[in-house]
Write a protein that holds these residues in place. Structure first.
Motif, PDB file in Angstrom:
ATOM      1  N   SER A  76      24.417  30.620 -76.961  1.00 54.46           N
ATOM      2  CA  SER A  76      25.209  31.809 -77.573  1.00 54.46           C
ATOM      3  C   SER A  76      24.397  32.911 -78.220  1.00 54.46           C
ATOM      4  O   SER A  76      24.659  34.089 -77.937  1.00 54.46           O
ATOM      5  CB  SER A  76      26.315  31.342 -78.450  1.00 54.46           C
ATOM      6  OG  SER A  76      27.258  30.555 -77.905  1.00 54.46           O
ATOM      7  N   LEU A  77      23.577  32.596 -79.018  1.00 55.55           N
ATOM      8  CA  LEU A  77      22.422  33.835 -79.464  1.00 55.55           C
ATOM      9  C   LEU A  77      21.939  34.501 -78.242  1.00 55.55           C
ATOM     10  O   LEU A  77      21.729  35.724 -78.316  1.00 55.55           O
ATOM     11  CB  LEU A  77      21.550  33.153 -80.291  1.00 55.55           C
ATOM     12  CG  LEU A  77      20.294  34.034 -80.741  1.00 55.55           C
ATOM     13  CD1 LEU A  77      20.868  35.199 -81.577  1.00 55.55           C
ATOM     14  CD2 LEU A  77      19.187  33.234 -81.663  1.00 55.55           C
TER      15      LEU A  77
ATOM     16  N   ARG B 173      24.677  42.637 -75.513  1.00 52.05           N
ATOM     17  CA  ARG B 173      24.368  43.882 -76.156  1.00 52.05           C
ATOM     18  C   ARG B 173      23.302  44.569 -75.730  1.00 52.05           C
ATOM     19  O   ARG B 173      23.265  45.901 -75.508  1.00 52.05           O
ATOM     20  CB  ARG B 173      24.230  43.537 -77.651  1.00 52.05           C
ATOM     21  CG  ARG B 173      25.407  43.022 -78.553  1.00 52.05           C
ATOM     22  CD  ARG B 173      26.463  44.047 -78.477  1.00 52.05           C
ATOM     23  NE  ARG B 173      27.791  43.584 -78.747  1.00 52.05           N
ATOM     24  CZ  ARG B 173      29.000  43.593 -77.828  1.00 52.05           C
ATOM     25  NH1 ARG B 173      28.449  44.221 -76.609  1.00 52.05           N
ATOM     26  NH2 ARG B 173      30.134  43.170 -78.248  1.00 52.05           N
ATOM     27  N   LEU B 174      22.342  43.938 -75.198  1.00 54.01           N
ATOM     28  CA  LEU B 174      20.876  44.685 -74.837  1.00 54.01           C
ATOM     29  C   LEU B 174      21.302  44.956 -73.228  1.00 54.01           C
ATOM     30  O   LEU B 174      20.908  46.199 -72.715  1.00 54.01           O
ATOM     31  CB  LEU B 174      19.791  43.708 -74.754  1.00 54.01           C
ATOM     32  CG  LEU B 174      18.352  44.461 -74.187  1.00 54.01           C
ATOM     33  CD1 LEU B 174      18.246  45.360 -75.392  1.00 54.01           C
ATOM     34  CD2 LEU B 174      17.345  43.192 -74.211  1.00 54.01           C
ATOM     35  N   LEU B 175      21.974  44.476 -72.355  1.00 55.98           N
ATOM     36  CA  LEU B 175      22.159  44.706 -71.134  1.00 55.98           C
ATOM     37  C   LEU B 175      23.527  45.235 -70.526  1.00 55.98           C
ATOM     38  O   LEU B 175      23.649  45.754 -69.477  1.00 55.98           O
ATOM     39  CB  LEU B 175      21.699  43.552 -70.238  1.00 55.98           C
ATOM     40  CG  LEU B 175      20.308  42.913 -70.586  1.00 55.98           C
ATOM     41  CD1 LEU B 175      19.922  41.443 -69.679  1.00 55.98           C
ATOM     42  CD2 LEU B 175      19.241  43.631 -70.130  1.00 55.98           C
ATOM     43  N   GLY B 176      24.515  45.081 -71.457  1.00 59.38           N
ATOM     44  CA  GLY B 176      25.742  45.575 -71.116  1.00 59.38           C
ATOM     45  C   GLY B 176      26.315  44.599 -70.291  1.00 59.38           C
ATOM     46  O   GLY B 176      27.324  44.971 -69.337  1.00 59.38           O
ATOM     47  N   VAL B 177      26.165  43.301 -70.128  1.00 62.44           N
ATOM     48  CA  VAL B 177      26.943  42.205 -68.957  1.00 62.44           C
ATOM     49  C   VAL B 177      27.754  41.655 -69.647  1.00 62.44           C
ATOM     50  O   VAL B 177      28.311  41.826 -70.913  1.00 62.44           O
ATOM     51  CB  VAL B 177      25.625  41.344 -68.355  1.00 62.44           C
ATOM     52  CG1 VAL B 177      24.499  41.806 -67.898  1.00 62.44           C
ATOM     53  CG2 VAL B 177      25.192  40.550 -69.789  1.00 62.44           C
TER      54      VAL B 177
ATOM     55  N   GLY C  58      19.049  40.297 -81.929  1.00 66.07           N
ATOM     56  CA  GLY C  58      17.668  40.292 -81.889  1.00 66.07           C
ATOM     57  C   GLY C  58      16.893  39.990 -83.070  1.00 66.07           C
ATOM     58  O   GLY C  58      15.763  38.948 -82.572  1.00 66.07           O
ATOM     59  N   SER C  59      17.047  40.157 -83.992  1.00 65.00           N
ATOM     60  CA  SER C  59      16.198  39.707 -85.245  1.00 65.00           C
ATOM     61  C   SER C  59      15.930  38.298 -85.438  1.00 65.00           C
ATOM     62  O   SER C  59      15.224  37.818 -85.849  1.00 65.00           O
ATOM     63  CB  SER C  59      16.780  40.669 -86.536  1.00 65.00           C
ATOM     64  OG  SER C  59      16.750  41.941 -86.666  1.00 65.00           O
TER      65      SER C  59
END
Length: 270
Positions: A215-216, A223-227, A246-247
């Motif tokens: 899930s991470l 959030r990064l790719l908008g999928v 991300g962190s």
């Protein structure tokens, strides 16, 4: 050269190459499952005339969570448990190789092996999409996102599995411990997420999946790719969600490497 040889030997061993025939059965059965599924999807859609893949490139790892977990659980103990159990670390360290070199070679070998299998599965999905004559540009973009997703997942799962395996000298115990650990964490997170949902804490509910490796990575991809997320999951919106996920992904890999290096500081003195 020593480190490179150790990395290559690790990759070969993960796939059972150079090992007895019985050692090849389990990894290749699991690899076969991971690779057959995309082919079945493509053939089914070709025969039924569908206009889209039944699952996106970034959702594929989550859909195959159990098989991927079994693969990494079987591979990690081979990478480190045997050397610890048979006490051959002094032989490795008698060569011009640091303890951290050993850890990084084993970590890279397992991560590369897992990434290679998952990247091939993603590529088979792409081939199926192209055979369906779906828009090439969209599919290449989706495939690139899938490759990035499985690369991050391979790093996280390899780190977690090797940490558990490094403290379980028996291969069977290592496999069981890794599978149990991944399943227990997944179950606990799902229970906590359900409780947060029932109690009306949507913010807490959206951040809890970050505690579960699959899930991470899925939340980070969303959030990064908008999928679209896997299984209709809900993740925190905005830059803060990306920063947290991300962190945590970076921290997980870094913490696993730190624990492994610390573990091997106390093993195999010469």
């Amino acid at each position: 050269w020593v480190v490179r040889s150790l990395l290559v030997e690790t990759v070969r061993g993960v796939f059972g190459l150079g090992r007895p025939a019985k050692s090849k059965v389990m990894p290749w059965v699991l690899i076969g499952i991971l690779l057959v599924v995309p082919l079945v999807m493509a053939v089914t859609i070709l025969l039924t005339g569908g206009d889209k893949l039944p699952i996106s490139y970034t959702q594929y790892p989550g859909a195959m969570e159990l098989v991927i977990s079994l693969f990494v659980a079987g591979a990690a103990p081979y990478c480190v448990s045997r050397d610890l159990r048979h006490g051959v670390m002094p032989l490795y360290l008698s060569r011009p190789m640091k303890r951290s070199d050993y850890v990084l070679a084993k970590f890279a070998g397992l991560a590369i092996s897992l990434f290679g299998v998952l990247a091939l599965a993603e590529t088979l999905l792409l081939v199926g999409a192209l055979l369906m004559k779906l828009p090439v540009g969209d599919q290449l973009a989706g495939w690139a996102g899938g490759i990035l997703t499985v690369a991050i997942l391979a790093l996280i799962l390899s780190g977690i599995a090797l940490v558990i395996a490094a403290f379980t000298l028996r291969r069977g115990l290592g496999v069981a411990a890794i599978i149990t650990g991944l399943l227990v964490v997944s179950g606990i997170v799902q229970i906590l997420t359900t409780i947060a949902h029932d109690k009306g804490y949507p913010t807490v509910e959206s951040y809890l999946p970050a505690l579960r490796p699959f899930s991470l990575v899925d939340g980070l991809a969303v959030r990064l790719l908008g999928v679209a997320p896997s299984n209709g999951a809900s993740y925190p919106a905005g830059p803060l969600g990306l920063l947290v996920f991300g962190s945590l992904a970076v921290a997980t890999v870094g913490a696993c490497l730190a624990v492994l290096i610390r573990r091997y500081q106390k093993v195999g003195g010469v």
